[in-house]
Structures are given as C-alpha cells and as structure tokens.
Design a protein around this motif. Structure first.
Motif, PDB file in Angstrom:
ATOM      1  N   LEU A 219      -5.647   5.074 -16.882  1.00 36.77           N
ATOM      2  CA  LEU A 219      -5.941   6.386 -16.295  1.00 36.77           C
ATOM      3  C   LEU A 219      -6.819   6.244 -15.058  1.00 36.77           C
ATOM      4  CD1 LEU A 219      -6.583   8.656 -19.399  1.00 36.77           C
ATOM      5  CD2 LEU A 219      -4.605   8.639 -17.896  1.00 36.77           C
ATOM      6  N   LYS A 220      -6.552   7.078 -14.101  1.00 33.94           N
ATOM      7  CA  LYS A 220      -7.279   6.995 -12.834  1.00 33.94           C
ATOM      8  C   LYS A 220      -8.587   7.774 -12.879  1.00 33.94           C
ATOM      9  CE  LYS A 220      -4.783   6.919  -9.027  1.00 33.94           C
ATOM     10  NZ  LYS A 220      -3.946   7.496  -7.962  1.00 33.94           N
ATOM     11  N   ARG A 221      -8.507   9.037 -13.340  1.00 26.58           N
ATOM     12  CA  ARG A 221      -9.687   9.909 -13.403  1.00 26.58           C
ATOM     13  C   ARG A 221     -10.260  10.218 -12.018  1.00 26.58           C
ATOM     14  NH1 ARG A 221     -10.743  12.467 -18.324  1.00 26.58           N
ATOM     15  NH2 ARG A 221     -10.047  11.137 -19.968  1.00 26.58           N
ATOM     16  N   GLY A 222     -11.329  10.951 -12.022  1.00 27.33           N
ATOM     17  CA  GLY A 222     -11.974  11.292 -10.767  1.00 27.33           C
ATOM     18  C   GLY A 222     -11.212  12.357 -10.000  1.00 27.33           C
TER      19      GLY A 222
ATOM     20  N   GLN B 208       6.931  15.796 -15.644  1.00 26.93           N
ATOM     21  CA  GLN B 208       7.727  15.178 -14.568  1.00 26.93           C
ATOM     22  C   GLN B 208       6.881  14.965 -13.318  1.00 26.93           C
ATOM     23  OE1 GLN B 208      11.666  16.773 -13.767  1.00 26.93           O
ATOM     24  NE2 GLN B 208      11.845  17.469 -15.892  1.00 26.93           N
ATOM     25  N   ILE B 209       6.015  15.920 -13.064  1.00 32.48           N
ATOM     26  CA  ILE B 209       5.140  15.796 -11.900  1.00 32.48           C
ATOM     27  C   ILE B 209       4.194  14.613 -12.087  1.00 32.48           C
ATOM     28  CG2 ILE B 209       3.245  16.905 -10.634  1.00 32.48           C
ATOM     29  CD1 ILE B 209       4.649  19.600 -11.151  1.00 32.48           C
ATOM     30  N   SER B 210       3.648  14.497 -13.286  1.00 30.43           N
ATOM     31  CA  SER B 210       2.689  13.404 -13.530  1.00 30.43           C
ATOM     32  C   SER B 210       3.367  12.041 -13.448  1.00 30.43           C
ATOM     33  CB  SER B 210       2.005  13.582 -14.884  1.00 30.43           C
ATOM     34  OG  SER B 210       2.914  13.357 -15.930  1.00 30.43           O
ATOM     35  N   ALA B 211       4.670  12.006 -13.674  1.00 35.12           N
ATOM     36  CA  ALA B 211       5.390  10.732 -13.570  1.00 35.12           C
ATOM     37  C   ALA B 211       5.352  10.185 -12.146  1.00 35.12           C
ATOM     38  CB  ALA B 211       6.838  10.919 -14.025  1.00 35.12           C
ATOM     39  N   HIS B 212       5.157  11.078 -11.184  1.00 35.36           N
ATOM     40  CA  HIS B 212       5.084  10.648  -9.781  1.00 35.36           C
ATOM     41  C   HIS B 212       3.664  10.294  -9.360  1.00 35.36           C
ATOM     42  CE1 HIS B 212       8.964  12.753  -9.826  1.00 35.36           C
ATOM     43  NE2 HIS B 212       9.276  11.991  -8.793  1.00 35.36           N
ATOM     44  N   LEU B 213       2.708  10.544 -10.228  1.00 38.67           N
ATOM     45  CA  LEU B 213       1.304  10.288  -9.889  1.00 38.67           C
ATOM     46  C   LEU B 213       0.713   9.308 -10.894  1.00 38.67           C
ATOM     47  CD1 LEU B 213       0.738  13.990  -9.203  1.00 38.67           C
ATOM     48  CD2 LEU B 213       0.061  12.288  -7.551  1.00 38.67           C
ATOM     49  N   PRO B 214       0.782   8.024 -10.597  1.00 39.36           N
ATOM     50  CA  PRO B 214       0.304   7.011 -11.530  1.00 39.36           C
ATOM     51  C   PRO B 214      -1.163   7.232 -11.908  1.00 39.36           C
ATOM     52  CG  PRO B 214       1.397   6.006  -9.643  1.00 39.36           C
ATOM     53  CD  PRO B 214       1.242   7.459  -9.330  1.00 39.36           C
ATOM     54  N   GLY B 215      -1.442   7.140 -13.179  1.00 40.32           N
ATOM     55  CA  GLY B 215      -2.823   7.277 -13.630  1.00 40.32           C
ATOM     56  C   GLY B 215      -3.259   8.707 -13.874  1.00 40.32           C
TER      57      GLY B 215
ATOM     58  N   MET C 234       1.062  16.006  -2.883  1.00 40.27           N
ATOM     59  CA  MET C 234       2.226  15.620  -3.675  1.00 40.27           C
ATOM     60  C   MET C 234       2.444  16.598  -4.830  1.00 40.27           C
ATOM     61  SD  MET C 234       3.054  11.921  -5.343  1.00 40.27           S
ATOM     62  CE  MET C 234       3.702  11.109  -3.915  1.00 40.27           C
ATOM     63  N   ILE C 235       1.360  17.026  -5.445  1.00 37.69           N
ATOM     64  CA  ILE C 235       1.480  17.977  -6.552  1.00 37.69           C
ATOM     65  C   ILE C 235       2.095  19.280  -6.058  1.00 37.69           C
ATOM     66  CG2 ILE C 235       0.182  19.410  -8.173  1.00 37.69           C
ATOM     67  CD1 ILE C 235      -1.861  17.051  -8.338  1.00 37.69           C
ATOM     68  N   ILE C 236       1.603  19.750  -4.929  1.00 34.36           N
ATOM     69  CA  ILE C 236       2.128  21.001  -4.379  1.00 34.36           C
ATOM     70  C   ILE C 236       3.606  20.869  -4.056  1.00 34.36           C
ATOM     71  CG2 ILE C 236       1.989  22.580  -2.415  1.00 34.36           C
ATOM     72  CD1 ILE C 236      -1.061  21.942  -2.367  1.00 34.36           C
TER      73      ILE C 236
END
Length: 313
Positions: A65-68, A91-98, A77-79
């Motif tokens: 996990l990245k955190r912070g 699905q969105i979190s799959a594009h954002l590692p951590g 990217m989320i937007i």
DNA sequence: AAACGGACCAACCGCTCACAG
DNA sequence: ACTGTGAGCGGTTGGTCCGTT
C-alpha cells in the motif's frame, strides 16, 4: 428471513482493529499467503469474520500500500477514470498501484467531488454545471484557456485574479480553490514526487505536512529500529512500518516490498489451506507454537503491534 | 475550556457474481 | 439447471480529529 451479518452468527468482534489483531493477521498472511478468507480467523486466532479480515488486509495491512496524500497525477487519473468508469472503484484502483478502492472512494466523496463542483463541473457527468461559472478549471487545476476570451482577467500563474463574470466580483473562495489545486507544493504541501515514492518518505515525515492522518508516523527514511519508541506509533502506522521493516535490507524499498509481496502470495506454504480442511484445529495448535519461535520479522512486528491504545472494548 | 459542526476515514452491511457440487 | 457458499464490490455509517465559536 433477513440476512445476518457474519458477526451475528457467533460472538465476533466488530469495530476498529487492535494492534494485536493486526499482528496476528499480518503474521498469518505473510506466512501463509491469501487463501480461504473464511478460515483465516480460525487459523489466525482471531475473533473476526473472514470478511472483516479480508478487508483489513486489503485496505490496511497489505505491504504494497502506498498511503499518504494523492499526487496531482493520481488525482487527475481518478477524475479521468471516473469519467469513463463511473463509481467502479475497484476498476479505478486497479489503475493506481498501491491505492485501494476504499481509499479512492473516500477521497472522491470527501474531496474530489467537492472540488469539481466548485470548478463548475458536475461530478456525475463530468460536464459543466448549468449554473457553473464562466471560468472552468481543468482537472489539473489550470483554467481552460479555450474560454479565456470571456474571462475578465488574464490568467497569470503567480498572480491570478478570478472573477465571476456575472457579478464581476472578486471571489476569494474561488481563488483559494485555484491555488489549492494548482500549487501542490506550496499551499497543499501534498505533492508527491517519484523521488518521494522511491525513498518512501511520504508518510510520517513531519516535513511532508501530510494531513491525511499520518502525522504520528515515524520518518521511515531515517528510521532506526534500535531507537524505535512507543511514541512513534499510531494505530494507522503499523502497515507502513511493517512494510519498511520487511524491506529494510534492500536499498530499493519499493521493488523489494513488491517482490516480497509477490513471493508471499505464491509461497508453497499456502498449502496450509488444503491442510486446514483436514487438520484445522490441530494445526491451529501448531501455528501457535510456531509463533513462539522467533524470527527477525516476528520479533520486530510484535514489538510494533504491542504498542498503541487499548482496543479491547 | 467547552460545545459544536464539518471533514475524514475505517469498517460494516447487503447485494451481486462466480464457481463447485 | 439448480443450489449453496465464498469472494468482491459499492454504498453507508459511525467514530475520531480538528477548527471554529
């Protein structure tokens, strides 16, 4: 007949996880990997339902996990992903590692949604709101210069003045919003660079000014296990610390952690899951015994998890 | 100093989906 | 094809923190 939550079947604990529970779950999953969640509580000696254990691992204890704070890139990217995927957080979190779906969902509901509304963008449709201001900011916080002809004042990066063109009035709120989103280092102090990531300096570094609830985190970049004090800990710090400790032998923290996590998942020890089907209760005994045999990881992690508040309610 | 309210976030709930039997 | 079970997902809730009055 209504459904019953998993905690109703037996007298299982609910609410916040104690450091002790975290330790048990962390030790168990790092040792045996992810398998059948419904048997995790029994095998790990937890009074929780499997569902709760799964969630705790995914959203909190997982070492990758990245955190912070979210970086500007992540925010954009989320937007952008939300525009195409909608509320499909997984699905969105799959594009954002951590990043976890829960984390992104919370960030969206608490921050991004409001930010878009204030920019005159409908967070559901990602189209301008009917009553929106003339000056529409792009997701990256910069004004849409395509409309600049209609803007009363010119856009000036360091001295921007924003007008609501209907009233031709200075709008301090609007200005502060703009600064907040366009000056990630100065006002927000939440800008996370690749360099920060590589050095794992985001959480806990008092200089990073993180306002995401990690203020009591130790500065992991300068962390010295020998000097580690109780006061360095908070209940939300444990996963980061474990991550750090797990990877402290390597100079390349992130890659090592990722490899370790990967190895963990493919560990031959996951055969425990098959084993459990036949010898569940017997193995629980053995597992308890093994916990007493110390390794560097168990030694350090139990030291970590012992600390913190009393969660025994 | 106390009360209040908003923001944030962890965790729960209930639904759907996938899959084995 | 049907059923039961477990995993995954998204919405919601409740606790905590922090700033303001």
């Amino acid at each position: 007949m209504g459904r019953h939550s998993c905690t109703e079947k037996e007298k299982l604990r609910k609410g916040l996880w104690s450091p002790d529970e975290d330790e048990k779950l962390y030790n168990f999953i790092t040792r045996f990997g992810v398998g059948c969640w419904s048997s995790v509580p029994k095998l790990a000696g937890l009074q929780r339902c499997g569902k709760s254990c799964r969630l705790r691992w995914i959203n909190y204890l997982r070492p990758d996990l990245k955190r912070g704070m979210f970086s500007q890139e992540e925010e954009d990217m989320i937007i952008s992903l939300h525009e195409t995927l909608g509320n499909r957080w997984a699905q969105i979190s799959a594009h954002l590692p951590g990043r976890t779906d829960n984390e992104i969902k919370n960030f969206w509901n608490s921050s991004l949604k409001k930010k878009l509304v204030k920019q005159g963008i409908d967070p559901n449709t990602h189209k301008p709101l009917p009553e929106s201001r003339d000056l529409i900011l792009q997701p990256n916080g910069l004004p849409n210069l395509a409309n600049s002809d209609e803007i009363g004042q010119e856009f000036c990066p360091n001295n921007v003045i924003c007008y609501n063109s209907e009233q031709k009035e200075y709008d301090p709120l609007f200005l502060s919003e703009f600064q907040e989103s366009s000056d990630p280092i100065g006002y927000h102090s939440n800008f996370v660079t690749d360099h920060d990531h590589q050095n794992n300096q985001i959480a806990g570094n008092p200089n990073s000014n993180s306002n995401y609830g990690f203020n009591s985190m130790p500065d992991l970049a300068n962390f010295n296990p020998g000097n580690f004090m109780d006061t360095h800990l908070s209940d939300s710090s444990t996963s980061r610390i474990c991550s750090y400790l797990s990877s402290s032998h390597s100079s390349n923290v992130n890659s090592h952690t990722a490899i370790q996590a990967n190895n963990m998942m493919t560990s031959p020890e996951t055969s425990l899951w098959d084993f459990d089907k036949k010898f569940g209760s017997m193995f629980q005994f053995q597992l308890k015994d093994e916990e007493n045999s110390s390794s560097w990881q168990e030694g350090t992690s139990s030291y970590i998890f012992k600390n913190s508040k009393d969660f025994s309610n």
